[in-house]
Design a protein around this motif. Structure first.
Motif, PDB file in Angstrom:
ATOM      1  N   THR A  73       0.735  -1.296  -0.032  1.00 64.76           N
ATOM      2  CA  THR A  73       0.015  -0.055  -0.102  1.00 64.76           C
ATOM      3  C   THR A  73       1.026   1.162   0.083  1.00 64.76           C
ATOM      4  N   TYR A  74       0.322   2.331   0.222  1.00 64.56           N
ATOM      5  CA  TYR A  74       0.952   3.636   0.327  1.00 64.56           C
ATOM      6  C   TYR A  74       1.767   3.669   1.692  1.00 64.56           C
ATOM      7  N   ARG A  75       1.650   2.637   2.623  1.00 61.74           N
ATOM      8  CA  ARG A  75       2.255   2.487   3.886  1.00 61.74           C
ATOM      9  C   ARG A  75       3.362   1.462   3.817  1.00 61.74           C
ATOM     10  N   GLU A  76       4.196   1.673   2.708  1.00 65.87           N
ATOM     11  CA  GLU A  76       4.909   0.525   2.194  1.00 65.87           C
ATOM     12  C   GLU A  76       6.491   0.384   2.625  1.00 65.87           C
ATOM     13  N   GLY A 153      -4.587  -2.727   4.287  1.00 66.77           N
ATOM     14  CA  GLY A 153      -5.130  -2.565   5.471  1.00 66.77           C
ATOM     15  C   GLY A 153      -6.531  -2.831   5.837  1.00 66.77           C
ATOM     16  N   ASP A 154      -6.849  -2.735   6.847  1.00 63.82           N
ATOM     17  CA  ASP A 154      -8.116  -3.254   7.204  1.00 63.82           C
ATOM     18  C   ASP A 154      -9.262  -2.264   6.374  1.00 63.82           C
ATOM     19  N   GLY A 155      -8.953  -0.968   6.187  1.00 60.03           N
ATOM     20  CA  GLY A 155      -9.928  -0.154   5.562  1.00 60.03           C
ATOM     21  C   GLY A 155     -10.077  -0.798   4.083  1.00 60.03           C
ATOM     22  N   ALA A 156      -9.161  -1.568   3.508  1.00 59.89           N
ATOM     23  CA  ALA A 156      -9.450  -2.146   2.293  1.00 59.89           C
ATOM     24  C   ALA A 156     -10.481  -3.226   2.055  1.00 59.89           C
ATOM     25  N   ASN A 182      -4.142  -5.485  10.003  1.00 59.85           N
ATOM     26  CA  ASN A 182      -5.403  -4.886  10.573  1.00 59.85           C
ATOM     27  C   ASN A 182      -5.026  -4.044  11.859  1.00 59.85           C
ATOM     28  N   ASN A 183      -4.667  -2.441  11.386  1.00 62.61           N
ATOM     29  CA  ASN A 183      -4.211  -1.825  12.782  1.00 62.61           C
ATOM     30  C   ASN A 183      -5.464  -1.008  13.364  1.00 62.61           C
ATOM     31  N   LEU A 184      -6.345  -1.534  12.949  1.00 69.70           N
ATOM     32  CA  LEU A 184      -7.832  -1.120  13.788  1.00 69.70           C
ATOM     33  C   LEU A 184      -8.334   0.226  13.288  1.00 69.70           C
ATOM     34  N   TYR A 185      -7.715   0.952  12.464  1.00 67.92           N
ATOM     35  CA  TYR A 185      -8.164   2.241  11.961  1.00 67.92           C
ATOM     36  C   TYR A 185      -8.053   2.144  10.389  1.00 67.92           C
ATOM     37  N   ALA A 186      -9.072   3.068   9.926  1.00 63.43           N
ATOM     38  CA  ALA A 186      -8.807   3.447   8.561  1.00 63.43           C
ATOM     39  C   ALA A 186      -9.024   5.018   8.537  1.00 63.43           C
TER      40      ALA A 186
HETATM   41  C1  LIG Z   1     -10.254   4.443  -3.008  1.00 68.03           C
HETATM   42  C2  LIG Z   1      -9.753   5.385  -1.890  1.00 68.03           C
HETATM   43  N1  LIG Z   1     -10.512   6.011  -0.833  1.00 68.03           N
HETATM   44  C3  LIG Z   1     -10.266   6.588  -0.158  1.00 68.03           C
HETATM   45  C4  LIG Z   1      -9.125   7.086  -0.099  1.00 68.03           C
HETATM   46  C5  LIG Z   1      -8.319   8.111   1.180  1.00 68.03           C
HETATM   47  N2  LIG Z   1      -7.821   7.133   2.062  1.00 68.03           N
HETATM   48  C6  LIG Z   1      -6.738   7.157   2.239  1.00 68.03           C
HETATM   49  S1  LIG Z   1      -5.869   5.929   3.419  1.00 68.03           S
HETATM   50  C7  LIG Z   1      -7.275   5.777   3.958  1.00 68.03           C
HETATM   51  C8  LIG Z   1      -7.641   4.902   4.897  1.00 68.03           C
HETATM   52  C9  LIG Z   1      -7.115   3.262   4.686  1.00 68.03           C
HETATM   53  O1  LIG Z   1      -6.889   2.484   5.854  1.00 68.03           O
HETATM   54  P1  LIG Z   1      -6.447   1.179   5.789  1.00 68.03           P
HETATM   55  O2  LIG Z   1      -6.759   0.330   4.588  1.00 68.03           O
HETATM   56  O3  LIG Z   1      -6.894   0.382   7.117  1.00 68.03           O
HETATM   57  O4  LIG Z   1      -4.902   1.337   5.875  1.00 68.03           O
HETATM   58  P2  LIG Z   1      -3.884   2.082   6.907  1.00 68.03           P
HETATM   59  O5  LIG Z   1      -3.683   3.506   6.512  1.00 68.03           O
HETATM   60  O6  LIG Z   1      -4.475   1.708   8.460  1.00 68.03           O
HETATM   61  O7  LIG Z   1      -2.710   1.179   6.757  1.00 68.03           O
HETATM   62  C10 LIG Z   1      -8.146   6.399   3.166  1.00 68.03           C
HETATM   63  C11 LIG Z   1      -9.774   6.078   3.359  1.00 68.03           C
HETATM   64  C12 LIG Z   1      -8.158   6.277  -0.872  1.00 68.03           C
HETATM   65  N3  LIG Z   1      -6.815   6.630  -0.807  1.00 68.03           N
HETATM   66  N4  LIG Z   1      -8.578   5.599  -1.795  1.00 68.03           N
END
Ligand SMILES: Cc1ncc(C[n+]2csc(CCOP(=O)(O)OP(=O)(O)O)c2C)c(N)n1
Ligand SMILES: [Mg+2]
Length: 331
Positions: A73-76, A153-156, A182-186
């Motif tokens: 991801t972008y946290r890579e 991430g969990d948000g995905a 899963n770091n509990l937050y998106a």
């Molecule tokens: C499709 C999409 N929706 C929204 C965003 C804005 N956004 C950037 S990071 C993020 C949270 C993602 O959380 P998670 O997948 O849990 O990864 P974490 O940041 O916790 O590592 C969001 C909603 C995005 N980059 N792409």
């Protein structure tokens, strides 16, 4: 896995045990330096730190071979370092210099190194999952024995790409190791605020994907779980969903006032700092002494200092190249 997990017994050879610590320490130092450089304006754009989650990338990467693919991801930063991409080319990428791994065009969120089969760095949440499925499909069609590890991430899990990717990977029995961090937050949304079924491991059931969950603060446990999961995928068992339960100690990104969680909560998780926990276990187990720990710290310090020098000395891309790669050359 319920409640506070018991640590996995240490049955490591000393060299490997210290190597895990070296990799986690390098990631931590690299990111502390990146945060400092960001505040000095040397690095711009977004910066998402992995501090607190190092055991996930380092543990999981041990289960992969150089032939396998990695999508992140972008946290890579952690995955890229654990994959062996030189710290200098990553730091230069964050500076936007032409000697960066993506020639300075991607920045922190878009590390790429095809020679190490590292396919991003993706800024779109869940954007890496279909790419991982595509890489695995290509390997399957071409008869290559590789597997593809896909971090997200969990948000995905709330995005359609997660569901389509698990479905197709299972339907076609593709060799994908789905690794949910899963770091509990998106961003500012807690897991319970975006998932009707917050037990992410169970999402595999509906797609017939084998799954497991592991304590993501325990590098040894992550390595063991990732090795089991990777063996399942390699042996033709189809995709696997591994959920690593972890926590980020820093803000979501550099632009986050952290109003959605309490300081107490963060402090509680810091008691389970994966590097501190592991260091203590190495000491107790007689696998590391003061001299080893000092040497590991010094090597991280040197490597990061060298990375900064490499980035500082790197060239900017010439203005003439501004439109290069914007349009494909006519064949
Ligand atoms: C499709 C999409 N929706 C929204 C965003 C804005 N956004 C950037 S990071 C993020 C949270 C993602 O959380 P998670 O997948 O849990 O990864 P974490 O940041 O916790 O590592 C969001 C909603 C995005 N980059 N792409
Ligand atoms: Mg998250």
């Amino acid at each position: 896995m319920t409640g506070r997990p018991e640590p996995t017994p240490l049955a490591l050879d000393r060299g490997h045990a210290l190597e895990l610590l070296r990799q986690m320490g390098l990631i931590r130092r690299f990111e502390e330096k990146a945060a400092e450089l960001y505040s000095r304006g040397k690095i711009r754009g977004f910066l998402h730190l992995y501090i607190g989650e190092e055991a996930v990338a380092v543990g999981a990467m041990q289960a992969l071979t150089p032939e396998d693919n990695v999508v992140a991801t972008y946290r890579e930063h952690g995955q890229a370092l654990a994959r062996g991409i030189p710290a200098g080319s990553l730091m230069a990428e964050m500076y936007g210099k032409a000697n960066g791994c993506s020639r300075g065009r991607g920045g922190s969120m878009h590390f790429f190194d095809v020679s190490r089969r590292f396919y991003g760095g993706h800024a779109i949440v869940a954007g890496g999952l279909p790419i991982a499925v595509g890489l695995a499909l290509a390997d399957a069609l071409q008869g290559r024995p590789a597997i593809t590890a896909c971090f997200f991430g969990d948000g995905a899990v709330a995005e359609w790409e997660f569901h389509e990717s698990l479905n197709l990977a299972a339907l076609w029995r593709l060799p994908v190791l789905f690794l949910c961090e899963n770091n509990l937050y998106a961003m500012g949304t807690a897991l319970a605020g975006h998932q009707s079924q917050p037990d992410i491991r169970r999402k595999g059931e509906g797609y017939g994907v084998a799954a497991d969950a592991v304590d993501g603060m325990d590098v040894v446990a992550v390595e063991a779980a990732a090795r089991r999961a990777a063996a399942h995928v390699r042996d033709g068992g189809g995709p696997f969903l591994l959920e690593a339960r972890t926590y980020r100690f820093r803000a979501h990104s550099t632009a986050d006032p952290e109003l959605y969680r309490s300081r107490d909560e963060v402090e509680r998780w810091k008691q389970r700092d994966p590097i501190a926990l592991y260091t203590a276990r190495l000491r107790e187990g007689g696998l590391a002494g003061d001299a080893d720990l000092r040497a590991i710290e010094a090597s991280a310090e040197d490597e990061v200092a060298g990375a900064v020098r490499f980035a500082e000395a790197g060239p900017w891309e010439p203005v003439e190249d501004l439109a290069r790669d914007v349009y494909a050359e006519r064949a």
